[in-house]
Design an enzyme around this catalytic site. Structure first.
Site, PDB file in Angstrom:
ATOM      1  N   ARG A  66       0.718  -1.355   0.206  1.00  0.00           N
ATOM      2  CA  ARG A  66       0.396  -0.168  -0.014  1.00  0.00           C
ATOM      3  C   ARG A  66       1.138   1.274   0.518  1.00  0.00           C
ATOM      4  O   ARG A  66       0.194   2.471  -0.089  1.00  0.00           O
ATOM      5  CB  ARG A  66      -1.051   0.204   1.564  1.00  0.00           C
ATOM      6  CG  ARG A  66      -2.461   0.847   1.475  1.00  0.00           C
ATOM      7  CD  ARG A  66      -2.818   0.680   2.434  1.00  0.00           C
ATOM      8  NE  ARG A  66      -3.936   1.874   2.752  1.00  0.00           N
ATOM      9  CZ  ARG A  66      -4.289   2.887   3.685  1.00  0.00           C
ATOM     10  NH1 ARG A  66      -3.703   2.784   4.511  1.00  0.00           N
ATOM     11  NH2 ARG A  66      -5.439   3.835   2.930  1.00  0.00           N
ATOM     12  N   HIS A  70       0.685   4.877  -2.149  1.00  0.00           N
ATOM     13  CA  HIS A  70       0.189   5.969  -1.666  1.00  0.00           C
ATOM     14  C   HIS A  70       1.628   7.009  -2.229  1.00  0.00           C
ATOM     15  O   HIS A  70       0.817   8.118  -2.292  1.00  0.00           O
ATOM     16  CB  HIS A  70      -0.432   6.095  -0.586  1.00  0.00           C
ATOM     17  CG  HIS A  70      -1.163   5.112   0.039  1.00  0.00           C
ATOM     18  ND1 HIS A  70      -2.490   6.065   1.099  1.00  0.00           N
ATOM     19  CD2 HIS A  70      -2.069   4.687  -0.717  1.00  0.00           C
ATOM     20  CE1 HIS A  70      -3.894   5.075   1.471  1.00  0.00           C
ATOM     21  NE2 HIS A  70      -3.795   4.814   0.724  1.00  0.00           N
ATOM     22  N   GLU A  92       3.132  14.290   4.082  1.00  0.00           N
ATOM     23  CA  GLU A  92       1.667  13.154   4.012  1.00  0.00           C
ATOM     24  C   GLU A  92       1.580  11.901   4.523  1.00  0.00           C
ATOM     25  O   GLU A  92      -0.137  11.713   4.630  1.00  0.00           O
ATOM     26  CB  GLU A  92       2.137  12.799   1.814  1.00  0.00           C
ATOM     27  CG  GLU A  92       2.534  13.300   1.075  1.00  0.00           C
ATOM     28  CD  GLU A  92       2.932  12.949  -0.079  1.00  0.00           C
ATOM     29  OE1 GLU A  92       2.827  11.337  -0.230  1.00  0.00           O
ATOM     30  OE2 GLU A  92       3.752  13.288  -1.057  1.00  0.00           O
ATOM     31  N   ASN A  98      -3.943   8.928   4.669  1.00  0.00           N
ATOM     32  CA  ASN A  98      -2.656   8.031   5.106  1.00  0.00           C
ATOM     33  C   ASN A  98      -2.819   7.779   7.195  1.00  0.00           C
ATOM     34  O   ASN A  98      -2.107   7.207   8.080  1.00  0.00           O
ATOM     35  CB  ASN A  98      -1.438   9.307   5.197  1.00  0.00           C
ATOM     36  CG  ASN A  98      -1.297   8.479   3.510  1.00  0.00           C
ATOM     37  OD1 ASN A  98      -1.733   7.750   2.541  1.00  0.00           O
ATOM     38  ND2 ASN A  98      -0.756   9.466   2.418  1.00  0.00           N
ATOM     39  N   HIS A 197      -5.939  -5.579  -2.076  1.00  0.00           N
ATOM     40  CA  HIS A 197      -7.198  -5.811  -1.276  1.00  0.00           C
ATOM     41  C   HIS A 197      -7.021  -7.452  -0.772  1.00  0.00           C
ATOM     42  O   HIS A 197      -8.487  -7.982  -0.271  1.00  0.00           O
ATOM     43  CB  HIS A 197      -8.594  -5.778  -1.562  1.00  0.00           C
ATOM     44  CG  HIS A 197      -8.142  -3.820  -1.108  1.00  0.00           C
ATOM     45  ND1 HIS A 197      -8.884  -2.587  -1.358  1.00  0.00           N
ATOM     46  CD2 HIS A 197      -7.086  -2.963  -0.981  1.00  0.00           C
ATOM     47  CE1 HIS A 197      -8.673  -1.632  -1.187  1.00  0.00           C
ATOM     48  NE2 HIS A 197      -7.458  -1.504  -0.815  1.00  0.00           N
TER      49      HIS A 197
HETATM   50  C1  HEM Z   1      -9.494   1.999  -5.991  1.00  0.00           C
HETATM   51  C2  HEM Z   1      -9.343   2.794  -4.556  1.00  0.00           C
HETATM   52  C3  HEM Z   1      -8.217   1.657  -3.645  1.00  0.00           C
HETATM   53  C4  HEM Z   1      -9.407   2.372  -2.323  1.00  0.00           C
HETATM   54  C5  HEM Z   1     -10.567   3.572  -2.321  1.00  0.00           C
HETATM   55  C6  HEM Z   1      -8.827   2.087  -1.707  1.00  0.00           C
HETATM   56  C7  HEM Z   1      -9.098   2.336  -0.264  1.00  0.00           C
HETATM   57  C8  HEM Z   1      -8.117   1.793   0.898  1.00  0.00           C
HETATM   58  C9  HEM Z   1      -8.524   1.552   2.318  1.00  0.00           C
HETATM   59  C10 HEM Z   1      -9.456   2.594   2.750  1.00  0.00           C
HETATM   60  C11 HEM Z   1      -7.445   0.333   3.182  1.00  0.00           C
HETATM   61  C12 HEM Z   1      -8.394   0.095   4.946  1.00  0.00           C
HETATM   62  C13 HEM Z   1      -7.219   1.888   5.465  1.00  0.00           C
HETATM   63  C14 HEM Z   1      -7.596   1.230   7.239  1.00  0.00           C
HETATM   64  O1  HEM Z   1      -9.260   1.848   7.309  1.00  0.00           O
HETATM   65  O2  HEM Z   1      -6.592   1.597   7.352  1.00  0.00           O
HETATM   66  C15 HEM Z   1      -6.451   0.275   2.762  1.00  0.00           C
HETATM   67  C16 HEM Z   1      -6.092  -1.128   2.630  1.00  0.00           C
HETATM   68  C17 HEM Z   1      -5.122  -1.779   1.872  1.00  0.00           C
HETATM   69  N1  HEM Z   1      -4.916  -0.956   0.449  1.00  0.00           N
HETATM   70 FE1  HEM Z   1      -6.426   0.003  -1.254  1.00  0.00          FE
HETATM   71  N2  HEM Z   1      -7.149   1.284  -1.835  1.00  0.00           N
HETATM   72  C18 HEM Z   1      -7.563   1.094  -3.329  1.00  0.00           C
HETATM   73  C19 HEM Z   1      -6.699   0.918  -3.924  1.00  0.00           C
HETATM   74  C20 HEM Z   1      -5.484   0.499  -3.581  1.00  0.00           C
HETATM   75  C21 HEM Z   1      -4.612  -0.416  -4.466  1.00  0.00           C
HETATM   76  C22 HEM Z   1      -4.443  -0.065  -5.889  1.00  0.00           C
HETATM   77  C23 HEM Z   1      -3.380  -1.030  -4.333  1.00  0.00           C
HETATM   78  C24 HEM Z   1      -2.069  -1.614  -4.271  1.00  0.00           C
HETATM   79  C25 HEM Z   1      -1.689  -1.590  -4.946  1.00  0.00           C
HETATM   80  C26 HEM Z   1      -3.978  -0.909  -2.504  1.00  0.00           C
HETATM   81  C27 HEM Z   1      -3.499  -1.834  -1.445  1.00  0.00           C
HETATM   82  C28 HEM Z   1      -3.497  -1.638   0.162  1.00  0.00           C
HETATM   83  C29 HEM Z   1      -3.223  -2.848   0.948  1.00  0.00           C
HETATM   84  C30 HEM Z   1      -2.553  -4.049   0.549  1.00  0.00           C
HETATM   85  C31 HEM Z   1      -4.353  -2.503   1.815  1.00  0.00           C
HETATM   86  C32 HEM Z   1      -4.174  -3.588   3.102  1.00  0.00           C
HETATM   87  C33 HEM Z   1      -2.610  -2.538   3.833  1.00  0.00           C
HETATM   88  C34 HEM Z   1      -2.628  -3.079   5.650  1.00  0.00           C
HETATM   89  O3  HEM Z   1      -3.524  -3.484   5.893  1.00  0.00           O
HETATM   90  O4  HEM Z   1      -1.677  -2.045   5.882  1.00  0.00           O
HETATM   91  N3  HEM Z   1      -4.999   0.006  -1.940  1.00  0.00           N
HETATM   92  N4  HEM Z   1      -7.039   0.438   0.860  1.00  0.00           N
END
Ligand code: HEM
Length: 331
Positions: A66, A70, A92, A98, A197
């Site tokens: 992630r 970002h 950021e 973030n 995800h």
């Molecule tokens: C399509 C639009 C996207 C949205 C709206 C989005 C939004 C989010 C949100 C809200 C979370 C949880 C954050 C939290 O609650 O603390 C999350 C987690 C995550 N996102 Fe996305 N995301 C998107 C695309 C992506 C992309 C493109 C990647 C990587 C290529 C990605 C990788 C991840 C990963 C791996 C997590 C888990 C992180 C962890 O467990 O620490 N996301 N994302």
């Protein structure tokens, strides 16, 4: 005296290695062999730190993947996301998408410290992020791809852009498509990259709206599967518990596979932004969800391609930016 001599030597060695990098890269693009001569051990070093970090905390793979996303969505893949607050700019890390959410900074610090010992002023923080994202996917069971390298690090952070460019979890499909298009990414990239995800977790604040007030009428999102909805309510109450977490992929939270897409077909996507890939009435994204749910190899292939594309967003090369010595501050 000895320590100031050491500093001068370090400065000189930085200047020399940077000059070498500039003269040896005679085109603006990135390429996988960038560190072939200047730091051939770079990837082995990064991999060994990641193996240890992920064995201790399997979620770390998701957090590092992630971080690269970002980083790239805010003024390009330039490690701007890693900079702490300074008198010149706001970090950021403080921006809405973030704050209290991004993790993995300490792992990047450890990797950078080791690389500075072995190959001083050579491997950029932005390239460490790109390597770490790929290796995290591989260590979680996902695909391998060659990472184009040669990014340099920004000299500032872009707090406002982090608030504007990174999609919110309650985004509608049109917003997701628009924010990805702005980065030169299409619907194929959006759906494949959302497949990230398949690992990691989200906090209750990121999905509460779906449970209690999806469209301002105090009703839940009708596309949520009933049992899943009930389970989520027990994790995420109407108020409080903001930081309670739930896996983005309940079937296999630490395994990089295509179960994320299979879950979307069952109404078990955690975020609104996940489920709308299927329910958002855009034919192209609906079709892709079904294809990736059916065929993991096609998902892996497109994910790899889209990661390279995302990793190529506006890199700083040649004389732009710098190779930071510490990823948290400009030199
Ligand atoms: C399509 C639009 C996207 C949205 C709206 C989005 C939004 C989010 C949100 C809200 C979370 C949880 C954050 C939290 O609650 O603390 C999350 C987690 C995550 N996102 Fe996305 N995301 C998107 C695309 C992506 C992309 C493109 C990647 C990587 C290529 C990605 C990788 C991840 C990963 C791996 C997590 C888990 C992180 C962890 O467990 O620490 N996301 N994302």
């Amino acid at each position: 005296m000895a320590s100031s001599l050491g500093l001068v030597m370090l400065f000189l060695s930085c200047a020399i290695s940077q000059a070498f990098l500039v003269s040896s890269s005679n085109y603006g693009g990135l390429f996988p062999d960038f560190y072939q001569f200047s730091c051939p051990q770079a990837n082995d070093i990064i991999m060994s730190f990641l193996e240890e970090a992920i064995a201790k905390d399997p979620r770390m793979a998701a957090s590092l993947l992630r971080l690269h996303f970002h980083d790239c969505f805010v003024q390009g893949c330039d490690a701007s996301v890693l900079l702490d607050n300074s008198s010149e700019f706001k970090s950021e890390k403080e921006a809405g998408p973030n704050k209290n959410s991004l993790r993995g900074f300490e792992v990047i610090d450890q990797i950078k410290a080791k690389l500075e010992q072995v190959c001083p002023c050579t491997v950029s923080c932005a390239d460490i992020l790109a390597f770490a994202a790929r290796d995290s996917v591989v260590l979680s069971g996902g695909p391998y791809w060659e990472v184009p390298l040669g990014r340099r690090d920004s000299k500032r952070a872009y707090f406002n852009k982090a608030n504007v460019n990174i999609p919110a979890p309650n985004s509608k499909i049109q917003t997701l498509i628009r924010l990805f298009n702005r980065q030169g990414l299409n619907e194929k990239d959006l759906v494949a990259l959302s497949g990230a995800h398949t690992i990691g977790v989200a906090r209750c604040v990121s999905f509460r709206q779906r449970l209690y007030n999806q469209t301002g009428d105090h009703l839940p999102d009708a596309t949520l599967e009933k049992n899943y909805y009930n389970d989520l309510k027990s994790i995420c109450p109407t108020s409080g518990g903001n930081n309670n977490i739930s896996p983005l992929d309940i079937a296999s939270p630490n395994r990089f596979d295509n179960s994320y897409f299979k879950l979307l077909l069952l109404g078990k996507g955690l975020l609104n932004s996940d489920e709308v890939l299927l329910t958002g009435k855009v034919k192209k994204t609906q079709q892709l969800v079904k294809i990736y749910a059916e065929n993991e190899a096609i998902f892996f292939h497109q994910f790899s391609k889209s990661m390279v594309k995302m990793g190529n967003i506006s890199p700083l090369t040649e004389l732009k930016g710098e190779i930071r010595k510490n990823c948290r501050r400009v030199n």
